[in-house]
Structures are given as C-alpha cells and as structure tokens.
Design an enzyme around this catalytic site. Structure first.
Site, mmCIF file in Angstrom:
data_model
loop_
_atom_site.group_PDB
_atom_site.id
_atom_site.type_symbol
_atom_site.label_atom_id
_atom_site.label_comp_id
_atom_site.label_asym_id
_atom_site.label_seq_id
_atom_site.Cartn_x
_atom_site.Cartn_y
_atom_site.Cartn_z
ATOM 1 N N ILE A 65 1.141 -1.227 0.114
ATOM 2 C CA ILE A 65 -0.437 0.075 0.410
ATOM 3 C C ILE A 65 0.795 1.453 -0.349
ATOM 4 O O ILE A 65 2.378 1.210 0.944
ATOM 5 C CB ILE A 65 -0.913 -0.048 1.556
ATOM 6 C CG1 ILE A 65 -1.526 0.673 1.370
ATOM 7 C CG2 ILE A 65 0.063 -0.179 2.700
ATOM 8 C CD1 ILE A 65 -2.805 0.370 2.177
ATOM 9 N N SER A 66 0.616 2.261 -1.156
ATOM 10 C CA SER A 66 1.303 3.429 -1.567
ATOM 11 C C SER A 66 1.801 4.347 0.718
ATOM 12 O O SER A 66 0.529 4.023 0.683
ATOM 13 C CB SER A 66 1.045 4.048 -2.091
ATOM 14 O OG SER A 66 1.314 3.086 -3.636
#
Length: 216
Positions: free
Chosen positions: A64-65
């Site tokens: 997840i960024s």
C-alpha cells in the site's frame, strides 16, 4: 478494527503533514484522506503506524503506497465531481476509497485475485463503492466503459501502456509511474488529440511493477 477518535485524530495530523510538508494544495484530496480510514486497509499489526507516511506490505506480495504518494497522484488528476476515472491496480482498495470519497465514478481493475476479493469486501463494508470493480488485466484497461476523463495507474510500468491512452477522452489526463523496476518517474499525459499527447514529469518514485495477465 474500528475507526476510533484516536484514528480520526491521527488522520487530522496526517492531513496537516500532507498540506504543510508535502505541499498538497487540493483541499478535496485532503478532505478525502481525512475521511478514509487507512488502518482498515492494512493488517492489524500495522494499525498503530497506519497514519505515518509509510508504505506497508499487503496481500500477494504487494504494498500500500505512502499516503503522500496517494495524495500526490490524486492531486495530479485534477479531479472534478462525477468524472469517470479508471484506476489500474486496486490493491487493498485504499486509493480506490480516496477516489470514491471525492465523488467521482471509479472503475477499477486488479490482477491479483486475493487483493481483488479483499478490496471488494472492504469497500462494501465501508459503503465506499466504485462504479465497477474488475478482476482482470490492467494493461487491457476497460474498453467497454471507455472513454474515461482520467486514468490513474498505481503500479510502475517499464513501457507506456498505449491501450490505456486510447481509452482516455480528448482533454483527459493519465497519471502513471514510468521506468525500470528499481525506480520510476511519476508522469502525467494530457490527451490533446487522438495522436497528440502532452507529457509532464514529477520526480522519482518506487512502485510495485505493472504486470500483464491475471494471477489467481
């Protein structure tokens, strides 16, 4: 996990960080990030750190960024309400949720079945439903629903997926990380005509690679 007052307080701190330190100026983006409970898109062991500007591992060996990356990519889309947006790489659904919270019509594609299933369940639980959610090959896009006002690619592509540009409206924008697997350049294309595109670059990032086909 629940969305407690503590989580909401941490989100407000994150939003101020994004505004003051990262330079995010689009208040619609900041409002969406303040509304979406990022910790619910992570494994519970990361809950205490969910509102730090960090990436975390998720299912299928993906990530997840960073919240700053999500905010920067979203701001580059210059979104208007009700616009039709194609997202390539649903992931755990966090970026999708931010887009939905901005009141745009989201069409999203994920090639990893585990992630597709997780995101579908999580977004339904939070009543943040995209217009269409697909398990499929991101390189192919969603031609049935084209053209799109905006396209966001959340994974790094070594070469430009031209099929996606064909699915963009004239005047539309596509934001995509382009380059080798160790580092990509965040790039924005503006479609001027069927054969003419304006290209802008916004610095180096590191994304998981964009792969074709699907993975059960």
């Amino acid at each position: 996990m629940q969305d407690s007052f503590l989580h909401k307080g941490k989100r407000k701190i994150l939003v101020e960080y994004l505004r003051e330190k990262i330079g995010i100026a689009d208040e619609k983006v900041l409002k969406a990030i303040n509304e979406v409970p990022r910790h619910l898109f992570l494994e519970s062991i990361f809950e205490d750190y969910a509102y730090e500007d960090r990436a975390f591992p998720i299912l299928a060996k993906q990530t997840i960024s960073h919240p700053s990356t999500v905010a920067e990519q979203t701001e580059l889309l210059d979104l208007k309400e009700k616009e039709k947006v194609l997202e390539i790489g649903t992931g755990s659904g966090y970026q999708t949720a931010v887009l939905v919270a901005m009141n745009v019509q989201v069409y999203t594609v994920e090639r990893q079945k585990d992630l597709h299933d997780f995101a579908h369940k999580k977004l339904r639980e939070l009543h943040l439903r995209p217009k269409f959610q697909s398990f499929g090959d991101g390189f192919a896009g969603l031609p049935t629903f084209a053209p799109f006002d905006k396209i966001l690619v959340t994974c790094g592509a070594e070469t430009l997926p031209t099929e996606l540009l064909h699915q963009l409206k004239i005047g539309g924008l596509m934001v995509i990380p382009l380059g080798k697997t160790d580092e990509q350049i965040l790039t924005r294309f503006t479609k001027k005509s069927e054969k003419e595109f304006e290209k802008e670059e916004f610095g180096a990032y590191k994304f998981v690679p964009m792969l074709n086909s699907t993975n059960q």
